[in-house]
Design a protein around this motif. Structure first.
Motif, PDB file in Angstrom:
ATOM      1  N   VAL A 103     -42.877 -46.510 -26.422  1.00  9.21           N
ATOM      2  CA  VAL A 103     -43.503 -45.227 -25.539  1.00  9.21           C
ATOM      3  C   VAL A 103     -43.463 -45.591 -24.069  1.00  9.21           C
ATOM      4  O   VAL A 103     -43.913 -44.809 -23.236  1.00  9.21           O
ATOM      5  N   LYS A 104     -42.713 -46.558 -23.719  1.00 10.54           N
ATOM      6  CA  LYS A 104     -42.485 -46.732 -22.086  1.00 10.54           C
ATOM      7  C   LYS A 104     -41.883 -45.693 -21.399  1.00 10.54           C
ATOM      8  O   LYS A 104     -41.231 -45.028 -22.035  1.00 10.54           O
ATOM      9  N   PRO A 105     -42.433 -45.571 -20.255  1.00  9.08           N
ATOM     10  CA  PRO A 105     -41.913 -44.302 -19.529  1.00  9.08           C
ATOM     11  C   PRO A 105     -40.529 -44.483 -18.884  1.00  9.08           C
ATOM     12  O   PRO A 105     -40.545 -44.667 -17.719  1.00  9.08           O
ATOM     13  N   HIS A 106     -39.657 -44.761 -19.655  1.00  5.13           N
ATOM     14  CA  HIS A 106     -38.332 -45.046 -19.131  1.00  5.13           C
ATOM     15  C   HIS A 106     -37.393 -44.505 -19.821  1.00  5.13           C
ATOM     16  O   HIS A 106     -37.024 -44.563 -21.297  1.00  5.13           O
ATOM     17  N   ALA A 107     -36.362 -43.397 -19.461  1.00  2.00           N
ATOM     18  CA  ALA A 107     -35.383 -42.754 -20.235  1.00  2.00           C
ATOM     19  C   ALA A 107     -34.142 -43.148 -19.646  1.00  2.00           C
ATOM     20  O   ALA A 107     -33.953 -43.591 -18.486  1.00  2.00           O
ATOM     21  N   ILE A 108     -32.965 -43.120 -20.409  1.00  2.00           N
ATOM     22  CA  ILE A 108     -31.863 -43.368 -19.997  1.00  2.00           C
ATOM     23  C   ILE A 108     -30.818 -42.008 -20.404  1.00  2.00           C
ATOM     24  O   ILE A 108     -30.958 -41.858 -21.878  1.00  2.00           O
ATOM     25  N   TYR A 109     -30.024 -41.584 -19.652  1.00  2.00           N
ATOM     26  CA  TYR A 109     -29.183 -40.602 -20.269  1.00  2.00           C
ATOM     27  C   TYR A 109     -27.732 -40.712 -19.573  1.00  2.00           C
ATOM     28  O   TYR A 109     -27.543 -41.520 -18.580  1.00  2.00           O
ATOM     29  N   ASN A 110     -26.726 -40.322 -20.255  1.00  2.00           N
ATOM     30  CA  ASN A 110     -25.506 -40.159 -20.024  1.00  2.00           C
ATOM     31  C   ASN A 110     -25.378 -38.721 -19.248  1.00  2.00           C
ATOM     32  O   ASN A 110     -25.984 -37.867 -19.546  1.00  2.00           O
ATOM     33  N   ILE A 111     -24.621 -38.812 -18.096  1.00  2.00           N
ATOM     34  CA  ILE A 111     -24.204 -37.541 -17.398  1.00  2.00           C
ATOM     35  C   ILE A 111     -22.748 -37.341 -17.176  1.00  2.00           C
ATOM     36  O   ILE A 111     -22.133 -38.345 -16.581  1.00  2.00           O
TER      37      ILE A 111
END
Length: 332
Positions: free
Chosen positions: A250-258
């Motif tokens: 639940v760490k506030p770290h997101a990773i996304y592909n763009i």
């Protein structure tokens, strides 16, 4: 809000600054203005940003890999969020000059994480890369895939940036979002990128080098779609309930592909570019370059679900847009 944008004289950085200023935000931009490619192009981008931002735009020239210089440049400045786009780009150049990547992409990223920690910023969005997927054969590439086999130092530094960010999100609860960009192109682009290089050579009547004998596929993403994804990410910090739970993060770290979520064959894109230029290219077919990958293709389900991201520009539109810009910029 006021946003610190690193790499503000760069291709993506200047476009993001334009978008933030256009909607009424203020921007503090930093850039080293190094000579990896012509500084005149970077200055022209800066002039464009200044013209659109007026007194809501401020610029500081600084190398953010030097932490003392960075601290001095930011002294007395306030900002709410950070868009960290500055980096040493390029897969092939990382083979020739690896230390530039360690300085900018490792030390530099750590320095921005420290700025975010010390300033307790609301959110930092940072640039990763599709290069982290290496030579993965499973397509499209998903953010849930393992990315443990980078094929270039550039890719390794971007994976390291994601790992450092994960640590800072865990230790200091700083909201962080990493964006894996897929082959960005468009007006005001980078001269070391394929679309620019091929346009330049075709218009000059010079041959183009086509690697892996043309058996290359890329997810080409137009600059406007990239900017839309960056701004949407900036506006939506990842959630944090303040605790680690067993069996899940639940760490506030997101990773996304763009990406554009379309895998285009390089030879087909060359044909679109030839038509836009109004002339055929002489092609020199060559083997694969060290550190390069045969295919990139973005699974964008996560960013669609969380942020409503939807790319809108195909290469049939984007490539001619770039060629028109190039002709106008260089008057050819």
């Amino acid at each position: 809000m006021r946003v610190l944008v690193t790499g503000v004289a760069g291709f993506i950085g200047s476009a993001v600054a334009d978008a933030l200023l256009a909607r009424g935000d203020s921007v503090l931009g930093i850039d080293s203005l190094n000579d990896y490619y012509p500084v005149a192009l970077k200055q022209a981008r800066l002039d464009r940003v200044r013209a659109g931002g007026g007194d809501r735009f401020a610029f500081r020239q600084v190398d953010f890999s030097e932490h003392l210089a960075l601290d001095a440049a930011l002294a007395g400045e306030s900002f709410d969020r950070i868009v960290h786009l500055g980096a040493q780009p390029g897969v092939r150049y990382s083979i020739e000059n690896p230390r530039a990547y360690v300085a900018a992409n490792l030390s530099g990223h750590l320095n921005l994480l420290e700025v975010a920690r010390q300033r307790q910023v609301e959110h930092m969005v940072y640039a990763s890369s599709s290069s982290v997927y290496g030579g993965a054969e499973k397509v499209p590439f998903s953010v849930d895939d393992r990315v443990d086999h980078p094929l270039s130092l550039y890719a390794a530094t971007k994976k390291a940036d994601e790992l450092m960010s994960e640590t800072y999100a865990h230790l200091y609860r700083i909201p962080l979002t990493g964006l894996r960009f897929f082959t960005v192109y468009g007006p005001w682009g980078r001269p070391d990128m394929m679309v620019w290089l091929f346009t330049e050579k075709v218009l000059r009547g010079e041959p183009i080098q086509v690697f892996n004998h043309g058996e290359m596929w890329r997810d080409f993403t137009y600059i406007d779609d990239i900017v839309a994804g960056v701004v949407a990410s900036l506006d939506h910090p990842p959630a944090d309930d303040g605790a680690e739970k067993a069996g899940g993060s639940v760490k506030p770290h997101a990773i996304y592909n763009i990406g554009n979520h379309r895998c285009e064959r390089l030879l087909d894109v060359i044909a679109v570019l030839e038509e836009a230029c109004g002339c055929k290219a002489e092609r020199i077919m060559l083997p694969m370059q060290p550190g390069d990958v045969p295919r990139t293709y973005a699974n964008i389900d996560a960013i669609r679900r969380d942020l409503g991201y939807e790319p809108t520009t195909s290469v049939d539109v984007g490539i001619p847009n770039f060629v028109r810009w190039y002709r106008g910029f260089y008057r050819v």
